[in-house]
Design a protein around this motif. Structure first.
Motif, PDB file in Angstrom:
ATOM      1  N   LYS A 129      46.815 -34.548 -46.944  1.00 36.64           N
ATOM      2  CA  LYS A 129      46.138 -35.242 -48.042  1.00 36.64           C
ATOM      3  C   LYS A 129      44.650 -34.920 -47.947  1.00 36.64           C
ATOM      4  O   LYS A 129      44.064 -35.013 -46.869  1.00 36.64           O
ATOM      5  CB  LYS A 129      46.370 -36.745 -47.904  1.00 36.64           C
ATOM      6  CG  LYS A 129      45.718 -37.595 -48.963  1.00 36.64           C
ATOM      7  CD  LYS A 129      46.091 -39.057 -48.708  1.00 36.64           C
ATOM      8  CE  LYS A 129      45.503 -39.986 -49.719  1.00 36.64           C
ATOM      9  NZ  LYS A 129      45.905 -41.386 -49.453  1.00 36.64           N
ATOM     10  N   GLN A 130      44.065 -34.548 -49.071  1.00 39.02           N
ATOM     11  CA  GLN A 130      42.638 -34.222 -49.104  1.00 39.02           C
ATOM     12  C   GLN A 130      41.973 -34.891 -50.297  1.00 39.02           C
ATOM     13  O   GLN A 130      42.396 -34.709 -51.442  1.00 39.02           O
ATOM     14  CB  GLN A 130      42.434 -32.707 -49.196  1.00 39.02           C
ATOM     15  CG  GLN A 130      40.966 -32.321 -49.193  1.00 39.02           C
ATOM     16  CD  GLN A 130      40.752 -30.829 -49.263  1.00 39.02           C
ATOM     17  OE1 GLN A 130      41.558 -30.095 -49.836  1.00 39.02           O
ATOM     18  NE2 GLN A 130      39.664 -30.369 -48.679  1.00 39.02           N
ATOM     19  N   TRP A 131      40.924 -35.670 -50.003  1.00 35.05           N
ATOM     20  CA  TRP A 131      40.128 -36.288 -51.061  1.00 35.05           C
ATOM     21  C   TRP A 131      39.158 -35.269 -51.634  1.00 35.05           C
ATOM     22  O   TRP A 131      38.603 -34.451 -50.905  1.00 35.05           O
ATOM     23  CB  TRP A 131      39.342 -37.480 -50.512  1.00 35.05           C
ATOM     24  CG  TRP A 131      40.210 -38.679 -50.320  1.00 35.05           C
ATOM     25  CD1 TRP A 131      40.848 -39.066 -49.177  1.00 35.05           C
ATOM     26  CD2 TRP A 131      40.563 -39.646 -51.323  1.00 35.05           C
ATOM     27  NE1 TRP A 131      41.572 -40.214 -49.410  1.00 35.05           N
ATOM     28  CE2 TRP A 131      41.416 -40.590 -50.712  1.00 35.05           C
ATOM     29  CE3 TRP A 131      40.247 -39.791 -52.678  1.00 35.05           C
ATOM     30  CZ2 TRP A 131      41.950 -41.669 -51.406  1.00 35.05           C
ATOM     31  CZ3 TRP A 131      40.783 -40.864 -53.354  1.00 35.05           C
ATOM     32  CH2 TRP A 131      41.618 -41.790 -52.721  1.00 35.05           C
ATOM     33  N   LYS A 132      38.961 -35.349 -52.945  1.00 33.73           N
ATOM     34  CA  LYS A 132      38.032 -34.454 -53.646  1.00 33.73           C
ATOM     35  C   LYS A 132      37.196 -35.284 -54.615  1.00 33.73           C
ATOM     36  O   LYS A 132      37.586 -36.375 -55.003  1.00 33.73           O
ATOM     37  CB  LYS A 132      38.797 -33.367 -54.391  1.00 33.73           C
ATOM     38  CG  LYS A 132      39.612 -32.479 -53.458  1.00 33.73           C
ATOM     39  CD  LYS A 132      40.145 -31.277 -54.189  1.00 33.73           C
ATOM     40  CE  LYS A 132      40.848 -30.359 -53.230  1.00 33.73           C
ATOM     41  NZ  LYS A 132      40.228 -29.066 -53.163  1.00 33.73           N
ATOM     42  N   PHE A 133      36.067 -34.737 -54.999  1.00 32.51           N
ATOM     43  CA  PHE A 133      35.176 -35.393 -55.950  1.00 32.51           C
ATOM     44  C   PHE A 133      34.655 -34.329 -56.892  1.00 32.51           C
ATOM     45  O   PHE A 133      34.116 -33.310 -56.463  1.00 32.51           O
ATOM     46  CB  PHE A 133      34.018 -36.070 -55.204  1.00 32.51           C
ATOM     47  CG  PHE A 133      33.160 -36.916 -56.091  1.00 32.51           C
ATOM     48  CD1 PHE A 133      33.571 -38.189 -56.477  1.00 32.51           C
ATOM     49  CD2 PHE A 133      31.933 -36.447 -56.539  1.00 32.51           C
ATOM     50  CE1 PHE A 133      32.772 -38.974 -57.291  1.00 32.51           C
ATOM     51  CE2 PHE A 133      31.142 -37.220 -57.358  1.00 32.51           C
ATOM     52  CZ  PHE A 133      31.559 -38.494 -57.731  1.00 32.51           C
ATOM     53  N   GLU A 134      34.839 -34.550 -58.205  1.00 29.47           N
ATOM     54  CA  GLU A 134      34.444 -33.553 -59.192  1.00 29.47           C
ATOM     55  C   GLU A 134      34.094 -34.250 -60.499  1.00 29.47           C
ATOM     56  O   GLU A 134      34.821 -35.133 -60.948  1.00 29.47           O
ATOM     57  CB  GLU A 134      35.634 -32.597 -59.383  1.00 29.47           C
ATOM     58  CG  GLU A 134      35.356 -31.394 -60.230  1.00 29.47           C
ATOM     59  CD  GLU A 134      36.577 -30.487 -60.263  1.00 29.47           C
ATOM     60  OE1 GLU A 134      37.403 -30.633 -61.195  1.00 29.47           O
ATOM     61  OE2 GLU A 134      36.709 -29.659 -59.353  1.00 29.47           O
ATOM     62  N   ASP A 138      36.717 -39.205 -58.430  1.00 29.55           N
ATOM     63  CA  ASP A 138      37.398 -38.847 -57.195  1.00 29.55           C
ATOM     64  C   ASP A 138      38.908 -38.806 -57.420  1.00 29.55           C
ATOM     65  O   ASP A 138      39.445 -39.473 -58.301  1.00 29.55           O
ATOM     66  CB  ASP A 138      37.035 -39.798 -56.053  1.00 29.55           C
ATOM     67  CG  ASP A 138      37.389 -41.241 -56.337  1.00 29.55           C
ATOM     68  OD1 ASP A 138      37.528 -41.609 -57.512  1.00 29.55           O
ATOM     69  OD2 ASP A 138      37.534 -41.999 -55.362  1.00 29.55           O
ATOM     70  N   TYR A 139      39.560 -37.972 -56.625  1.00 31.25           N
ATOM     71  CA  TYR A 139      41.002 -37.787 -56.683  1.00 31.25           C
ATOM     72  C   TYR A 139      41.444 -37.203 -55.352  1.00 31.25           C
ATOM     73  O   TYR A 139      40.621 -36.881 -54.500  1.00 31.25           O
ATOM     74  CB  TYR A 139      41.402 -36.875 -57.850  1.00 31.25           C
ATOM     75  CG  TYR A 139      40.820 -35.493 -57.776  1.00 31.25           C
ATOM     76  CD1 TYR A 139      41.543 -34.436 -57.223  1.00 31.25           C
ATOM     77  CD2 TYR A 139      39.538 -35.220 -58.254  1.00 31.25           C
ATOM     78  CE1 TYR A 139      41.008 -33.159 -57.152  1.00 31.25           C
ATOM     79  CE2 TYR A 139      38.996 -33.952 -58.192  1.00 31.25           C
ATOM     80  CZ  TYR A 139      39.735 -32.926 -57.633  1.00 31.25           C
ATOM     81  OH  TYR A 139      39.203 -31.666 -57.561  1.00 31.25           O
ATOM     82  N   GLU A 151      50.961 -32.577 -55.268  1.00 29.73           N
ATOM     83  CA  GLU A 151      50.544 -33.458 -56.351  1.00 29.73           C
ATOM     84  C   GLU A 151      49.047 -33.713 -56.306  1.00 29.73           C
ATOM     85  O   GLU A 151      48.430 -33.681 -55.250  1.00 29.73           O
ATOM     86  CB  GLU A 151      51.256 -34.817 -56.249  1.00 29.73           C
ATOM     87  CG  GLU A 151      52.741 -34.771 -56.459  1.00 29.73           C
ATOM     88  CD  GLU A 151      53.382 -36.140 -56.303  1.00 29.73           C
ATOM     89  OE1 GLU A 151      54.325 -36.404 -57.059  1.00 29.73           O
ATOM     90  OE2 GLU A 151      52.926 -36.927 -55.445  1.00 29.73           O
ATOM     91  N   LYS A 152      48.527 -34.006 -57.490  1.00 31.07           N
ATOM     92  CA  LYS A 152      47.147 -34.466 -57.633  1.00 31.07           C
ATOM     93  C   LYS A 152      47.224 -35.918 -58.088  1.00 31.07           C
ATOM     94  O   LYS A 152      47.931 -36.237 -59.050  1.00 31.07           O
ATOM     95  CB  LYS A 152      46.400 -33.628 -58.668  1.00 31.07           C
ATOM     96  CG  LYS A 152      44.990 -34.092 -58.941  1.00 31.07           C
ATOM     97  CD  LYS A 152      44.322 -33.225 -60.012  1.00 31.07           C
ATOM     98  CE  LYS A 152      42.933 -33.699 -60.329  1.00 31.07           C
ATOM     99  NZ  LYS A 152      42.301 -32.842 -61.362  1.00 31.07           N
ATOM    100  N   HIS A 153      46.517 -36.790 -57.388  1.00 30.69           N
ATOM    101  CA  HIS A 153      46.493 -38.214 -57.748  1.00 30.69           C
ATOM    102  C   HIS A 153      45.094 -38.596 -58.211  1.00 30.69           C
ATOM    103  O   HIS A 153      44.108 -38.307 -57.521  1.00 30.69           O
ATOM    104  CB  HIS A 153      46.884 -39.069 -56.550  1.00 30.69           C
ATOM    105  CG  HIS A 153      48.307 -38.867 -56.121  1.00 30.69           C
ATOM    106  ND1 HIS A 153      49.317 -39.676 -56.532  1.00 30.69           N
ATOM    107  CD2 HIS A 153      48.868 -37.914 -55.339  1.00 30.69           C
ATOM    108  CE1 HIS A 153      50.457 -39.260 -56.002  1.00 30.69           C
ATOM    109  NE2 HIS A 153      50.220 -38.184 -55.280  1.00 30.69           N
ATOM    110  N   THR A 154      45.013 -39.215 -59.393  1.00 30.75           N
ATOM    111  CA  THR A 154      43.721 -39.648 -59.928  1.00 30.75           C
ATOM    112  C   THR A 154      43.673 -41.152 -60.049  1.00 30.75           C
ATOM    113  O   THR A 154      44.657 -41.822 -59.929  1.00 30.75           O
ATOM    114  CB  THR A 154      43.481 -39.015 -61.316  1.00 30.75           C
ATOM    115  OG1 THR A 154      44.530 -39.400 -62.185  1.00 30.75           O
ATOM    116  CG2 THR A 154      43.379 -37.507 -61.229  1.00 30.75           C
TER     117      THR A 154
END
Length: 154
Positions: A129-134, A138-139, A151-154
């Motif tokens: 699992k990797q958190w991202k911010f764009e 965040d997702y 999967e991508k979770h928002t």
């Protein structure tokens, strides 16, 4: 938050592998009898299989022998996996891992690999699992290796 979208498994797996290959250190957490221990470790990887070099009488090996579930952390990536002790760096079946480890951690390998108690731990990643911010949002990405699902979770 709350929506999920399926992503291309191969593409997301490559992203995780690329992240791992950019680093030399990882945090390993093990647990036995409700005692959790974490420590920073040198590592190498072959895709989503991670290898660590340690002493077979260490707490981490004792904990893994009693509970093969481990957790790893590197930057903003959380990893769950199954660990097993696979033997000495001098064992014939560990030749390839030894070559990779020696090339990435030469001084550490030369200092410890020849000891009789030296052993490799192999960790097969099962969930990442990797958190991202764009764009102010965040997702996170999840990679379920067992189910081959991303999967991508928002």
């Amino acid at each position: 938050m709350g929506e999920s979208m399926e992503l291309n498994y191969i593409d997301i797996k490559k992203e995780f592998v690329n992240c791992l290959e950019k680093h030399e250190l990882i945090v390993l957490s093990t647990c036995l009898k409700d005692k959790v221990k974490s420590r920073m470790m040198c590592f190498v990887n072959d895709e989503l299989v991670i290898y660590l070099l340690t002493g077979k009488r260490s707490n981490k090996c004792k904990q893994i022998e009693g509970n093969d579930n481990v957790s790893l952390c590197i930057d903003n990536i959380q990893i769950e996996g199954k660990a097993k002790i696979i033997g000495s760096p001098m064992d014939e079946n560990n030749t390839e891992i030894s070559k990779i480890f020696k090339s990435r951690h030469s001084a550490y390998y030369k200092r410890f690999a020849h000891f009789k108690v030296a052993t490799f731990i192999e960790i097969r990643c099962e969930y990442l699992k990797q958190w991202k911010f764009e764009n102010g949002r965040d997702y996170y990405y999840c990679l379920n290796v067992v189910k081959e699902k991303a999967e991508k979770h928002t």
